[in-house]
Motif scaffolding. Structure first.
Motif, PDB file in Angstrom:
ATOM      1  N   ILE A 186     -49.216 -42.374 -43.586  1.00  0.00           N
ATOM      2  CA  ILE A 186     -50.468 -41.702 -43.247  1.00  0.00           C
ATOM      3  C   ILE A 186     -50.138 -40.356 -42.605  1.00  0.00           C
ATOM      4  N   ARG A 187     -50.847 -39.325 -43.042  1.00  0.00           N
ATOM      5  CA  ARG A 187     -50.668 -37.999 -42.468  1.00  0.00           C
ATOM      6  C   ARG A 187     -52.026 -37.336 -42.323  1.00  0.00           C
ATOM      7  N   ASP A 188     -52.313 -36.836 -41.118  1.00  0.00           N
ATOM      8  CA  ASP A 188     -53.573 -36.138 -40.844  1.00  0.00           C
ATOM      9  C   ASP A 188     -54.793 -36.976 -41.217  1.00  0.00           C
ATOM     10  N   GLY A 189     -54.726 -38.273 -40.927  1.00  0.00           N
ATOM     11  CA  GLY A 189     -55.886 -39.126 -41.122  1.00  0.00           C
ATOM     12  C   GLY A 189     -56.140 -39.575 -42.537  1.00  0.00           C
ATOM     13  N   ARG A 190     -55.171 -39.340 -43.447  1.00  0.00           N
ATOM     14  CA  ARG A 190     -55.320 -39.782 -44.841  1.00  0.00           C
ATOM     15  C   ARG A 190     -54.033 -40.458 -45.301  1.00  0.00           C
ATOM     16  N   THR A 191     -54.146 -41.358 -46.269  1.00  0.00           N
ATOM     17  CA  THR A 191     -52.945 -41.907 -46.892  1.00  0.00           C
ATOM     18  C   THR A 191     -52.316 -40.808 -47.732  1.00  0.00           C
ATOM     19  N   ALA A 192     -51.013 -40.552 -47.468  1.00  0.00           N
ATOM     20  CA  ALA A 192     -50.352 -39.412 -48.103  1.00  0.00           C
ATOM     21  C   ALA A 192     -49.384 -39.828 -49.193  1.00  0.00           C
ATOM     22  N   GLY A 250     -59.057 -35.988 -56.412  1.00  0.00           N
ATOM     23  CA  GLY A 250     -57.854 -35.491 -57.050  1.00  0.00           C
ATOM     24  C   GLY A 250     -56.906 -34.769 -56.115  1.00  0.00           C
ATOM     25  N   ARG A 251     -57.171 -34.848 -54.806  1.00  0.00           N
ATOM     26  CA  ARG A 251     -56.307 -34.187 -53.836  1.00  0.00           C
ATOM     27  C   ARG A 251     -55.066 -35.021 -53.559  1.00  0.00           C
ATOM     28  N   MET A 252     -53.961 -34.324 -53.282  1.00  0.00           N
ATOM     29  CA  MET A 252     -52.683 -34.975 -53.053  1.00  0.00           C
ATOM     30  C   MET A 252     -51.937 -34.229 -51.965  1.00  0.00           C
ATOM     31  N   GLN A 253     -51.244 -34.973 -51.092  1.00  0.00           N
ATOM     32  CA  GLN A 253     -50.397 -34.359 -50.078  1.00  0.00           C
ATOM     33  C   GLN A 253     -48.950 -34.395 -50.557  1.00  0.00           C
ATOM     34  N   LEU A 254     -48.329 -33.224 -50.638  1.00  0.00           N
ATOM     35  CA  LEU A 254     -46.922 -33.178 -50.999  1.00  0.00           C
ATOM     36  C   LEU A 254     -46.077 -33.635 -49.811  1.00  0.00           C
ATOM     37  N   PRO A 255     -44.994 -34.367 -50.051  1.00  0.00           N
ATOM     38  CA  PRO A 255     -44.115 -34.769 -48.958  1.00  0.00           C
ATOM     39  C   PRO A 255     -43.624 -33.554 -48.176  1.00  0.00           C
ATOM     40  N   ALA A 256     -43.565 -33.681 -46.842  1.00  0.00           N
ATOM     41  CA  ALA A 256     -43.167 -32.562 -45.992  1.00  0.00           C
ATOM     42  C   ALA A 256     -41.787 -32.037 -46.359  1.00  0.00           C
TER      43      ALA A 256
END
Length: 317
Positions: free
Chosen positions: A246-252, A281-287
């Motif tokens: 989880i990152r910034d309140g969302r599953t990443a 369709g939003r996605m978080q890229l790994p840091a």
């Protein structure tokens, strides 16, 4: 990693847990979606200041699954656990556990939900057990409160988590690891649908932490109880089939592990990492990816026949 004849492999434990879970559910068609979060939001308000802890989080946990949730401090993982265990109320979205709607429950139903449908293990060992009761009496207590006959179940649970020798000891007479394993037995005394554990190994050394997590794996395999563990311990997170970040309140992102039979007949553990897409369709890229390519503000996307290419924007890279 190769399975030994003495210790069950991850695949064997998962299979056993799935079989127990199917028996509890009354059929394999009822295994999916034991925990469902859809667009989950939690906003805290203090002195006119709003803090958004969960920002539309999505998550599905299957019945009988042993899942680890990881994330930095402030990412929202403990908030999620408090909501799912009935200790907190979401602001908006959908949160269901075993078909129970956690958003619309009355205070009376919420109390019943916490008492009968979920178990909880805290990080602080002192919060899990009453100091003036023995291990056996601590396990018996939730059963007595629910007016259920204890019989031999308290001793059976203590034996299952490897602390039967502590049955007549009070918490002060037990080590930290023994207390936490006893707490696991207490948490499942009423045969809950789901067990939640918030950093259960956070105060323990590596060897003792392994014993506590082993107790959780045994409970999962033998009873088929769905277990969700919030942890910072990379060693613990690596021992489950699925780890959700989880990152910034969302599953990443999500790491999935599966057993594969090698050419020599041994079992190998295959690990694959995925980014998670929300409904928009939003996605978080790994840091690590962002840092490695120095991605900032905007990126270029190219659609290829079988993948999406991500490049640095502004003519770089």
């Amino acid at each position: 990693m190769t399975a030994t004849t003495d210790t069950p492999s991850l695949a064997e434990l998962q299979q056993r847990a799935a079989e127990r879970a199917a028996a509890r559910a009354g059929g394999t068609d009822r295994l999916r979606g034991h925990i469902v979060c859809d667009g989950l939001v939690r906003i805290f308000k203090t002195d006119g200041v709003e803090v958004v802890a969960l920002q539309g989080l999505d998550l599905v946990v299957d019945r009988g699954e042993l899942l680890a949730i990881v994330g930095a401090s402030g990412s929202g993982k403990s908030t999620l656990l408090n909501i799912l265990s009935g200790l907190d109320v979401p602001t908006a979205g959908i949160a269901r556990v075993a078909g129970v709607d956690l958003l619309t429950m009355s205070a009376k139903r919420r109390l019943r939900y916490r008492r009968h449908m979920v178990g909880f293990v805290w990080q602080q060992t002192a919060r899990n057990l009453l100091p003036y009761l023995s291990a056996k009496e601590n396990v018996e207590l939730p059963m007595r409160l629910a007016r259920r006959r204890a019989g031999t179940r308290p001793l059976e649970l203590l034996e299952m988590v490897g602390v039967a020798h502590c049955a007549d000891r009070r918490p002060a007479q037990m080590s930290g690891g023994e207390q936490q394993r006893c707490a696991v037995a207490v948490a499942v005394a009423n045969d809950p649908e789901v067990l939640f554990a918030d950093e259960p190994t956070g105060e323990l050394d590596e060897a003792t932490a392994g014993e506590v997590f082993g107790a959780l794996r045994t409970i999962n395999a033998e009873l088929g109880v769905t277990i969700v563990v919030v942890t910072h311990d990379a060693q613990v997170a690596a021992q489950v089939r699925r780890t959700v970040a989880i990152r910034d309140g969302r599953t990443a992102s999500e790491v999935r592990r599966s057993a594969r039979v090698a050419d020599d007949g041994s079992h190998e553990l295959v690990t694959e990492e995925y980014a998670l897409l929300d409904r928009a369709g939003r996605m978080q890229l790994p840091a690590a990816f962002v840092d490695a390519l120095a991605l900032r503000e905007r990126v270029k996307l190219n659609l290829e026949p079988d993948h999406v290419e991500v490049r640095r924007g502004d003519g770089e890279g």
